[in-house]
Design a protein around this motif. Structure first.
Motif, mmCIF file in Angstrom:
data_model
loop_
_atom_site.group_PDB
_atom_site.id
_atom_site.type_symbol
_atom_site.label_atom_id
_atom_site.label_comp_id
_atom_site.label_asym_id
_atom_site.label_seq_id
_atom_site.Cartn_x
_atom_site.Cartn_y
_atom_site.Cartn_z
ATOM 1 N N THR A 1 0.776 -1.072 -0.130
ATOM 2 C CA THR A 1 -0.113 0.219 -0.052
ATOM 3 C C THR A 1 0.843 1.250 -0.128
ATOM 4 O O THR A 1 0.700 2.314 -0.634
ATOM 5 C CB THR A 1 -0.958 0.092 1.410
ATOM 6 O OG1 THR A 1 -1.744 -0.974 1.249
ATOM 7 C CG2 THR A 1 -1.788 1.162 1.267
ATOM 8 N N TYR B 1 2.371 1.698 -3.372
ATOM 9 C CA TYR B 1 1.689 1.733 -4.722
ATOM 10 C C TYR B 1 1.187 3.282 -5.104
ATOM 11 O O TYR B 1 1.224 4.081 -4.205
ATOM 12 C CB TYR B 1 0.131 1.181 -4.302
ATOM 13 C CG TYR B 1 -0.925 1.206 -5.187
ATOM 14 C CD1 TYR B 1 -0.890 0.403 -6.566
ATOM 15 C CD2 TYR B 1 -2.048 2.121 -5.294
ATOM 16 C CE1 TYR B 1 -2.004 0.485 -7.569
ATOM 17 C CE2 TYR B 1 -2.876 2.092 -6.181
ATOM 18 C CZ TYR B 1 -2.796 1.474 -7.311
ATOM 19 O OH TYR B 1 -3.889 1.618 -8.283
ATOM 20 N N SER B 2 0.940 3.363 -6.120
ATOM 21 C CA SER B 2 0.664 4.871 -6.870
ATOM 22 C C SER B 2 -0.160 4.827 -7.905
ATOM 23 O O SER B 2 -0.336 3.851 -8.623
ATOM 24 C CB SER B 2 1.916 5.385 -7.629
ATOM 25 O OG SER B 2 1.653 6.577 -7.984
ATOM 26 N N ASN B 3 -1.188 5.814 -7.845
ATOM 27 C CA ASN B 3 -2.440 5.660 -8.642
ATOM 28 C C ASN B 3 -2.078 5.836 -9.970
ATOM 29 O O ASN B 3 -2.996 6.129 -10.873
ATOM 30 C CB ASN B 3 -3.373 6.723 -7.968
ATOM 31 C CG ASN B 3 -4.189 6.179 -6.864
ATOM 32 O OD1 ASN B 3 -4.374 4.974 -6.873
ATOM 33 N ND2 ASN B 3 -4.395 7.033 -5.926
ATOM 34 N N SER C 1 0.371 10.714 2.767
ATOM 35 C CA SER C 1 -0.595 10.568 2.058
ATOM 36 C C SER C 1 -1.580 9.449 2.979
ATOM 37 O O SER C 1 -1.098 8.845 3.675
ATOM 38 C CB SER C 1 -0.371 10.163 0.587
ATOM 39 O OG SER C 1 0.178 8.724 0.590
ATOM 40 N N ARG C 2 -3.138 9.569 2.444
ATOM 41 C CA ARG C 2 -3.839 8.575 2.999
ATOM 42 C C ARG C 2 -3.377 7.055 2.813
ATOM 43 O O ARG C 2 -3.360 6.123 3.621
ATOM 44 C CB ARG C 2 -5.079 8.703 2.322
ATOM 45 C CG ARG C 2 -6.208 7.548 3.080
ATOM 46 C CD ARG C 2 -7.671 7.986 2.455
ATOM 47 N NE ARG C 2 -8.017 9.298 2.773
ATOM 48 C CZ ARG C 2 -9.091 9.948 2.423
ATOM 49 N NH1 ARG C 2 -9.955 9.196 1.606
ATOM 50 N NH2 ARG C 2 -9.429 11.278 2.558
ATOM 51 N N GLN C 3 -2.813 6.865 1.839
ATOM 52 C CA GLN C 3 -2.372 5.490 1.388
ATOM 53 C C GLN C 3 -1.126 5.135 2.256
ATOM 54 O O GLN C 3 -0.918 3.855 2.838
ATOM 55 C CB GLN C 3 -1.795 5.259 -0.229
ATOM 56 C CG GLN C 3 -3.170 5.263 -1.046
ATOM 57 C CD GLN C 3 -2.568 5.319 -2.571
ATOM 58 O OE1 GLN C 3 -1.621 5.766 -2.743
ATOM 59 N NE2 GLN C 3 -3.314 4.679 -3.376
ATOM 60 N N GLU C 4 -0.193 6.100 2.653
ATOM 61 C CA GLU C 4 1.010 5.833 3.378
ATOM 62 C C GLU C 4 0.621 5.842 4.876
ATOM 63 O O GLU C 4 1.283 4.561 5.486
ATOM 64 C CB GLU C 4 2.002 6.872 3.200
ATOM 65 C CG GLU C 4 2.741 6.954 1.996
ATOM 66 C CD GLU C 4 3.289 8.342 1.714
ATOM 67 O OE1 GLU C 4 4.487 8.318 0.818
ATOM 68 O OE2 GLU C 4 3.190 9.370 2.349
#
Length: 218
Positions: free
Chosen positions: A59, A62-64, A197-200
């Motif tokens: 996660t 990962y990058s969008n 970020s939210r993902q991090e």
């Protein structure tokens, strides 16, 4: 050494986010190959902990901005993952054979150092001949000093990993060793004042939960 060379090549031809994701796959390969080679298995709780840690690390990486139409350098990223996995497996095998740690590290880093020095000397001569290259260059002393510091940190890390392989399950040690990305994130937060970020945040939380699960399984 091969894995680092492939990593450099991947970053030079592909998206950093894609290469970063693929280079995070070694723990998965290690678990599979350790089972095939040595019949190493994880308990149910250890497997859950591994999955949670792996999901957290993935996660974070990962990058969008990755799509199926933008996969340049993917082959190099996969080679990075495989060779880092082989490095972990060979490290584990050295402990199974009760090889001397000092001799193992000397051969490992000595061979790599000689090849990298040869490569550096070749490229250094090319740079000297290129009069149009205006990029700033480090002095030989600074190159040696920074390289020595990085090398010593790698030696310390490999010593710790080999010690862990000697007493721990290969896949779990590999997964925990891959959490160096967390240290990088914390460094960027504390010293560089970068926000998460939210993902991090989700990845960090999942990884810490995975560590707790592994701890409770002992």
């Amino acid at each position: 050494m091969s894995a680092n060379a492939f990593l450099h090549k991947g970053f030079s031809v592909g998206k950093a986010s894609l290469i970063s994701i693929l280079s995070g796959l070694p723990p998965l390969f290690v678990v599979i190959l350790a089972f095939l080679f040595w019949n190493e298995t994880l308990t149910t709780q250890q497997l859950i902990g591994f999955i949670v840690i792996f999901a957290g690390l993935y996660t974070i990486r990962y990058s969008n901005d990755i799509s199926f139409s933008n996969l340049q350098g993917a082959q190099w990223g996969l080679l990075v993952a495989l060779f880092f996995a082989f490095n972990d497996l060979l490290g584990k095998q050295s402990t199974r054979l009760e090889a001397d740690t000092f001799a193992t590290l000397t051969l490992m880093f000595g061979c790599g150092s000689l090849l990298f020095v040869a490569n550096w000397l070749i490229k250094r001569n090319d740079v000297i001949e290129d009069k149009n290259d205006t990029r700033p260059r480090w002095s030989d002393l600074k190159t040696f000093s920074i390289g020595l510091l990085i090398g010593l940190s790698n030696v310390a890390g490999m010593t710790a990993i080999l010690s862990a392989f000697a007493i721990g399950t290969t896949g779990l040690v590999s997964a925990i060793a891959a959490m160096n990305v967390l240290i990088i994130l914390l460094y960027s937060r504390i010293f560089l004042k970068e926000s998460f970020s939210r993902q991090e945040v989700l990845g960090l939380t999942a990884t810490l939960i995975g560590i707790l699960i592994l701890r409770l399984s002992q």
